[in-house]
Design an enzyme around this catalytic site. Structure first.
Site, short mmCIF file in Angstrom:
data_model
loop_
_atom_site.label_atom_id
_atom_site.label_comp_id
_atom_site.label_asym_id
_atom_site.label_seq_id
_atom_site.Cartn_x
_atom_site.Cartn_y
_atom_site.Cartn_z
N ILE A 136 0.91 -1.31 0.19
CA ILE A 136 -0.04 -0.04 0.43
C ILE A 136 1.05 1.19 -0.17
CG2 ILE A 136 -0.32 0.21 2.96
CD1 ILE A 136 -3.29 0.81 -0.43
N SER A 183 11.72 1.11 6.94
CA SER A 183 11.89 -0.60 6.41
C SER A 183 13.13 -1.15 7.04
CB SER A 183 10.29 0.19 5.17
OG SER A 183 10.34 -1.15 4.96
N ARG A 184 12.24 -2.48 6.70
CA ARG A 184 13.49 -3.23 7.02
C ARG A 184 14.22 -3.86 5.89
NH1 ARG A 184 10.00 -7.75 9.86
NH2 ARG A 184 9.14 -6.79 8.11
N LYS A 199 -5.57 1.88 7.99
CA LYS A 199 -6.78 1.54 7.92
C LYS A 199 -6.54 -0.85 8.11
CE LYS A 199 -8.71 -1.38 6.14
NZ LYS A 199 -8.32 -2.91 5.70
N ASP A 210 -10.26 -7.06 6.67
CA ASP A 210 -9.28 -6.33 6.53
C ASP A 210 -9.79 -5.68 5.59
OD1 ASP A 210 -6.74 -5.43 6.01
OD2 ASP A 210 -7.23 -5.74 4.09
P1 NAP Z 1 3.08 -5.74 3.42
O1 NAP Z 1 2.46 -5.14 1.90
O2 NAP Z 1 2.04 -6.98 3.75
O3 NAP Z 1 3.19 -4.63 3.76
C1 NAP Z 1 3.78 -3.52 4.64
C2 NAP Z 1 5.37 -3.28 4.74
O4 NAP Z 1 5.26 -3.73 6.32
C3 NAP Z 1 6.09 -4.69 4.88
O5 NAP Z 1 6.67 -4.24 3.73
C4 NAP Z 1 7.23 -4.46 6.05
O6 NAP Z 1 8.36 -3.59 5.43
C5 NAP Z 1 6.47 -3.94 6.85
N1 NAP Z 1 6.25 -4.95 8.08
C6 NAP Z 1 5.72 -6.25 7.52
N2 NAP Z 1 5.15 -6.98 9.04
C7 NAP Z 1 5.85 -6.39 9.92
C8 NAP Z 1 6.34 -6.56 11.19
N3 NAP Z 1 6.14 -7.47 11.55
N4 NAP Z 1 6.86 -5.23 11.18
C9 NAP Z 1 7.51 -4.69 11.22
N5 NAP Z 1 7.54 -3.86 9.72
C10 NAP Z 1 6.54 -5.41 9.40
O7 NAP Z 1 1.41 -5.07 3.79
P2 NAP Z 1 0.31 -3.79 2.23
O8 NAP Z 1 -0.93 -4.59 1.79
O9 NAP Z 1 1.15 -2.84 2.24
O10 NAP Z 1 -0.98 -3.19 4.20
C11 NAP Z 1 -0.61 -2.27 5.26
C12 NAP Z 1 -1.21 -1.70 5.36
O11 NAP Z 1 -2.10 -0.91 4.80
C13 NAP Z 1 -2.88 -2.95 6.53
O12 NAP Z 1 -3.34 -2.62 7.04
C14 NAP Z 1 -3.87 -2.98 5.14
O13 NAP Z 1 -5.08 -3.12 5.54
C15 NAP Z 1 -3.53 -1.68 4.70
N6 NAP Z 1 -4.36 -1.30 2.94
C16 NAP Z 1 -3.69 -2.71 2.98
C17 NAP Z 1 -4.08 -2.10 1.04
C18 NAP Z 1 -3.77 -3.47 -0.13
O14 NAP Z 1 -4.69 -3.09 -0.92
N7 NAP Z 1 -2.63 -4.45 0.15
C19 NAP Z 1 -5.04 -1.39 0.64
C20 NAP Z 1 -6.11 -0.61 1.60
C21 NAP Z 1 -4.90 -0.42 2.74
P3 NAP Z 1 9.92 -4.35 5.48
O15 NAP Z 1 8.74 -5.59 5.90
O16 NAP Z 1 10.47 -3.42 4.49
O17 NAP Z 1 9.73 -3.43 7.01
#
Ligand code: NAP
Length: 309
Positions: free
Chosen positions: A18, A40-41, A94, A172
């Site tokens: 996101i 970011s890690r 969110k 979610d």
């Molecule tokens: P994601 O790509 O799986 O995770 C986002 C980033 O968070 C990862 O690249 C990682 O970066 C970091 N991360 C993950 N687990 C972690 C941990 N345990 N500790 C520290 N950092 C961690 O997820 P996403 O899809 O972007 O979603 C993130 C949020 O946005 C959620 O709450 C979701 O509901 C919301 N969202 C998502 C979407 C969608 O389409 N996917 C749409 C709207 C809102 P590093 O490993 O580089 O640190």
């Protein structure tokens, strides 16, 4: 932005799906914001100062006063608490936390520290939502049906956190529909029953059917391939309304309404954050998350086929 003021520095934390899809483009296109750093890690954005350790970042860049957390909900509380204790303004993706109590604690800290906390709900910023809300003020809602069906493999590819405790499963995306519901309805409703389908190898639901007071119902399913459905259909005493495509399109009495030019959900969220920080205000509305917590409390559990990405 007021004439003569410079853009406000902001850091993005958690450079994943996101952040790349929405946050970075929205910030880079905005004259109100300067994307000054990422934390970011493993992820980074070309041309932006990158940190891989949050404590180190907070110490190194006290001049960056605003932090936007794009992490999954499970690690979010620890990051948000540290940021608030370091007197930074915080914007949360969110859902704002894994639990309601976590977010109450963040609210308490933000208030004590005198900084802004914004629990963002991007779907509330969809183009048709404000118009639907104002139409409903003049009508009596007789029933409302939410159908939110999408393909988890497309929107959360390989993201096991959605099926881990705290990830909420199909809630979610479902919480996006609930964020619209709680925004547009003139009177609040409450959950009365729910059925949740848990894959036998996972800890969160892949589908859910929710019933609320006021003839309101919702169906969420993460197994929909092909066309995706994000619809809200409303019967009123003066004819039907429908929000389609996640709130982007509004239909009144069957005809699509022309909506005002719209900057997009994430540009609107960042404009709101700039306004909140400027005014020294916070915005934390937990109504959508209360419905999810109630569904988890009241829901009947049904076991579904195992799920693998
Ligand atoms: P994601 O790509 O799986 O995770 C986002 C980033 O968070 C990862 O690249 C990682 O970066 C970091 N991360 C993950 N687990 C972690 C941990 N345990 N500790 C520290 N950092 C961690 O997820 P996403 O899809 O972007 O979603 C993130 C949020 O946005 C959620 O709450 C979701 O509901 C919301 N969202 C998502 C979407 C969608 O389409 N996917 C749409 C709207 C809102 P590093 O490993 O580089 O640190």
């Amino acid at each position: 932005m007021a004439y003569g003021t410079s853009p406000r520095r902001i850091a993005l934390v958690g450079i994943g799906k996101i952040a790349r899809d929405q946050h970075v483009p929205a910030l880079q296109a905005s004259s109100e914001w300067d994307l000054a750093a990422t934390v970011s890690r493993s992820g980074s954005i070309e041309g932006v100062e990158a940190h891989d350790d949050f404590d180190g970042f907070l110490e190194a860049r006290p001049d960056i006063e605003v932090i936007s957390l794009c992490l999954p909900p499970q690690p979010r509380f620890d990051y948000a608490k540290k940021a608030l204790l370091a007197r930074r303004h915080v914007m949360l993706e969110k859902p704002p936390g894994q639990t309601l109590a976590e977010v109450h604690e963040l609210q308490r800290i933000a208030e004590k520290q005198g900084v802004t906390l914004f629990a963002s709900w991007h779907s509330r910023m969809a183009a048709g939502v404000a118009a639907a809300k104002s139409r409903l003020v003049e009508r009596v809602v007789q029933s409302l049906r939410i159908t939110w069906k999408e393909d988890v493999r497309k929107w959360h590819p390989g993201q096991d956190w959605v099926f881990a405790p705290g990830g909420m499963g199909v809630m979610d995306p479902g919480i996006n529909a609930l964020s619209i519901l709680t925004e547009i309805l003139p009177e609040p409703v409450h959950l009365t029953a729910a059925e949740l389908e848990f894959p036998e190898n996972r800890d969160t639901p892949i589908a859910a059917r929710l019933e609320f007071s006021g003839n309101v119902s919702a169906e969420f399913d993460w197994r929909q391939e092909g066309p995706q459905t994000w619809d809200i259909e409303i019967e009123t005493n003066k004819g039907p309304l429908a929000l389609r495509e996640g709130g982007a399109r509004l239909y009144v009495d069957g005809s699509e309404q022309k909506l005002l030019d719209h900057p997009g959900e994430y540009p609107s969220l960042y404009a709101r954050m700039a306004d909140l920080v400027g005014r020294g205000a916070s915005d934390v509305d937990l109504a959508p998350m209360i419905h999810v917590a109630d569904a988890m409390t009241l829901g009947r559990r049904v076991t579904a086929a195992p799920f693998e990405f």
